[in-house]
Design an enzyme around this catalytic site. Structure first.
Site: not given
Length: 147
Positions: A80-82
């Site tokens: 989950q890079f966000t």
């Protein structure tokens, strides 16, 4: 590294309409499982991933203040890079703090592998894919772990 942890009664992740990862805590004799959304930044290392995996495995947020280690609860790990969005200016998030895929993917893999080495049942999403995540958050309980 940031890990957003949710205590769940069930969870699954799909890519292109096909389920690629699923946990069913009751099938493991546990009342809950965990969903771990994992974000990686530029300064993270294998040691960071291993340390946070151990912390998650022993985090006492399940039934009776017990951990996944205590109950044999399954864990669904999803990249989950966000989690590294910077929204301080304007209305468009900046992703500069998120590590690029070639750096992040091996560390997410190390995180999941470490959980398995510790004895956890681990399912995963698919790195870099557009995923649909379904879960039933129980409590609700949501906690952010950071390195």
């Amino acid at each position: 590294m940031r890990v957003l942890v949710q205590r769940v009664t069930s969870a699954q992740v799909s890519v292109g309409g096909e389920v690629v990862g699923r946990i069913d805590p009751t099938a493991h004799g546990a009342p809950h499982g965990l969903v771990a959304l994992v974000g990686v930044t530029h300064t993270d290392t294998e040691d960071t991933a291993k340390t946070l995996a151990d912390k998650l495995f022993r985090l006492r947020i399940l039934d009776g203040e017990r951990s996944a280690a205590d109950l044999g609860a399954p864990i669904l790990v999803i990249s989950q890079f966000t989690l590294y969005a910077d929204t301080a200016k304007g209305r468009r998030p900046s992703w500069n703090a998120a590590a690029p895929g070639p750096v992040a993917e091996p560390l997410v893999d190390t995180f999941a592998a470490t959980l398995r080495e510790l004895g956890a049942t681990v399912a995963t999403g698919q790195f870099g894919a557009h995923m649909h995540v379904e879960l039933v958050n129980d409590g609700p309980v949501t906690i952010l772990l950071e390195s």
